[in-house]
Design a protein around this motif. Structure first.
Motif, mmCIF file in Angstrom:
data_model
loop_
_atom_site.group_PDB
_atom_site.id
_atom_site.type_symbol
_atom_site.label_atom_id
_atom_site.label_comp_id
_atom_site.label_asym_id
_atom_site.label_seq_id
_atom_site.Cartn_x
_atom_site.Cartn_y
_atom_site.Cartn_z
ATOM 1 N N SER A 1 -10.003 4.106 13.557
ATOM 2 C CA SER A 1 -9.949 2.810 12.878
ATOM 3 C C SER A 1 -11.252 2.419 12.197
ATOM 4 C CB SER A 1 -9.534 1.722 13.870
ATOM 5 O OG SER A 1 -10.483 1.649 14.921
ATOM 6 N N THR A 2 -12.360 3.007 12.597
ATOM 7 C CA THR A 2 -13.645 2.641 11.986
ATOM 8 C C THR A 2 -14.308 3.853 11.336
ATOM 9 O OG1 THR A 2 -14.772 2.958 14.112
ATOM 10 C CG2 THR A 2 -14.036 0.715 13.557
ATOM 11 N N TYR A 3 -13.492 4.688 10.712
ATOM 12 C CA TYR A 3 -14.050 5.899 10.089
ATOM 13 C C TYR A 3 -14.827 5.556 8.832
ATOM 14 C CZ TYR A 3 -10.320 5.622 6.613
ATOM 15 O OH TYR A 3 -9.479 5.207 5.610
ATOM 16 N N CYS A 4 -15.625 6.488 8.384
ATOM 17 C CA CYS A 4 -16.256 6.375 7.077
ATOM 18 C C CYS A 4 -16.327 7.762 6.458
ATOM 19 C CB CYS A 4 -17.630 5.722 7.151
ATOM 20 S SG CYS A 4 -18.873 6.628 8.079
ATOM 21 N N MET A 5 -16.406 7.797 5.153
ATOM 22 C CA MET A 5 -16.486 9.047 4.413
ATOM 23 C C MET A 5 -17.609 8.948 3.384
ATOM 24 S SD MET A 5 -12.531 10.229 3.896
ATOM 25 C CE MET A 5 -11.927 8.702 3.200
ATOM 26 N N CYS B 1 -18.080 16.625 0.633
ATOM 27 C CA CYS B 1 -17.552 15.420 1.247
ATOM 28 C C CYS B 1 -17.636 15.564 2.766
ATOM 29 C CB CYS B 1 -16.123 15.127 0.814
ATOM 30 S SG CYS B 1 -14.915 16.379 1.243
ATOM 31 N N ALA B 2 -17.737 14.441 3.427
ATOM 32 C CA ALA B 2 -17.876 14.427 4.877
ATOM 33 C C ALA B 2 -17.162 13.209 5.448
ATOM 34 C CB ALA B 2 -19.351 14.392 5.265
ATOM 35 N N GLU C 1 -24.167 0.062 9.855
ATOM 36 C CA GLU C 1 -25.339 0.608 9.177
ATOM 37 C C GLU C 1 -25.118 2.018 8.626
ATOM 38 O OE1 GLU C 1 -26.209 -2.552 11.887
ATOM 39 O OE2 GLU C 1 -25.361 -0.581 12.367
ATOM 40 N N TYR C 2 -23.960 2.614 8.936
ATOM 41 C CA TYR C 2 -23.740 4.007 8.566
ATOM 42 C C TYR C 2 -23.812 4.233 7.062
ATOM 43 C CZ TYR C 2 -22.618 7.686 11.903
ATOM 44 O OH TYR C 2 -22.697 8.706 12.820
ATOM 45 N N LEU C 3 -23.175 3.341 6.309
ATOM 46 C CA LEU C 3 -23.101 3.565 4.863
ATOM 47 C C LEU C 3 -24.486 3.529 4.226
ATOM 48 C CD1 LEU C 3 -19.959 1.538 3.785
ATOM 49 C CD2 LEU C 3 -20.122 3.822 4.771
ATOM 50 N N PHE D 1 -22.543 12.903 10.279
ATOM 51 C CA PHE D 1 -21.139 13.225 9.980
ATOM 52 C C PHE D 1 -20.739 14.526 10.667
ATOM 53 C CE2 PHE D 1 -19.875 10.055 6.885
ATOM 54 C CZ PHE D 1 -21.098 9.506 6.530
ATOM 55 N N SER D 2 -19.611 14.471 11.354
ATOM 56 C CA SER D 2 -19.186 15.612 12.162
ATOM 57 C C SER D 2 -18.404 16.648 11.373
ATOM 58 C CB SER D 2 -18.309 15.117 13.323
ATOM 59 O OG SER D 2 -19.016 14.227 14.150
ATOM 60 N N PHE D 3 -17.740 16.217 10.312
ATOM 61 C CA PHE D 3 -16.843 17.131 9.600
ATOM 62 C C PHE D 3 -17.213 17.191 8.125
ATOM 63 C CE2 PHE D 3 -14.183 17.618 13.227
ATOM 64 C CZ PHE D 3 -14.194 16.388 13.858
#
Length: 136
Positions: A33-37, A98-99, A107-109, A123-125
């Motif tokens: 629900s709180t992913y980011c790319m 892309c990740a 603060e991630y972005l 980023f894990s992937f």
């Protein structure tokens, strides 16, 4: 198994445009629900750097070099990430990746687009990348 696959790279002249795509699969979206790319780029002369990032509620951040020229977007229905790049410059030449990360803080972005932390830690992937070459 989470997989990301980039496409859309190519060779263009300075001032041209490209649209990168990233197909995402294997994610259990109901638990993310709180992913980011994000989009990153790396060249032989520069370390991997963040270009643009987006989170699960559509908030976006851009590196200074991308502001006003690049636009990141997501198609939730297609599980795809995009990067529209306009007014390309020779210094944009790089491999673009892309990740995705499952749970991102507020603060991630900003951290991703200011290189405040190592991208590989944040980023894990990751996808395998797509090459963008801009000639003058």
């Amino acid at each position: 198994q989470v997989q990301l696959m980039e496409s859309g790279g190519g060779s263009v002249q300075s001032g041209g445009s490209l649209r990168l795509s990233c197909a995402v699969s294997g994610v259990t979206w109901s638990t993310w629900s709180t992913y980011c790319m994000a989009w990153f780029r790396q060249s032989p002369t520069h370390a991997r750097e963040g270009v643009a990032a987006i989170n699960s509620i559509g908030r976006t951040e851009y590196a200074d070099s991308a502001k006003g020229r690049f636009t990141i977007s997501e198609d939730k229905g297609e599980h795809a990430l995009y990067l529209q790049m306009n007014n390309l410059k020779p210094e944009d030449t790089a491999m673009y990746y892309c990740a995705i990360e499952a749970h991102c803080t507020e603060e991630y972005l900003i951290a991703a687009t200011t290189n405040a932390q190592r991208p590989e830690v944040m980023f894990s992937f990751w996808g395998r990348g797509t090459q963008v070459t801009v000639s003058s």
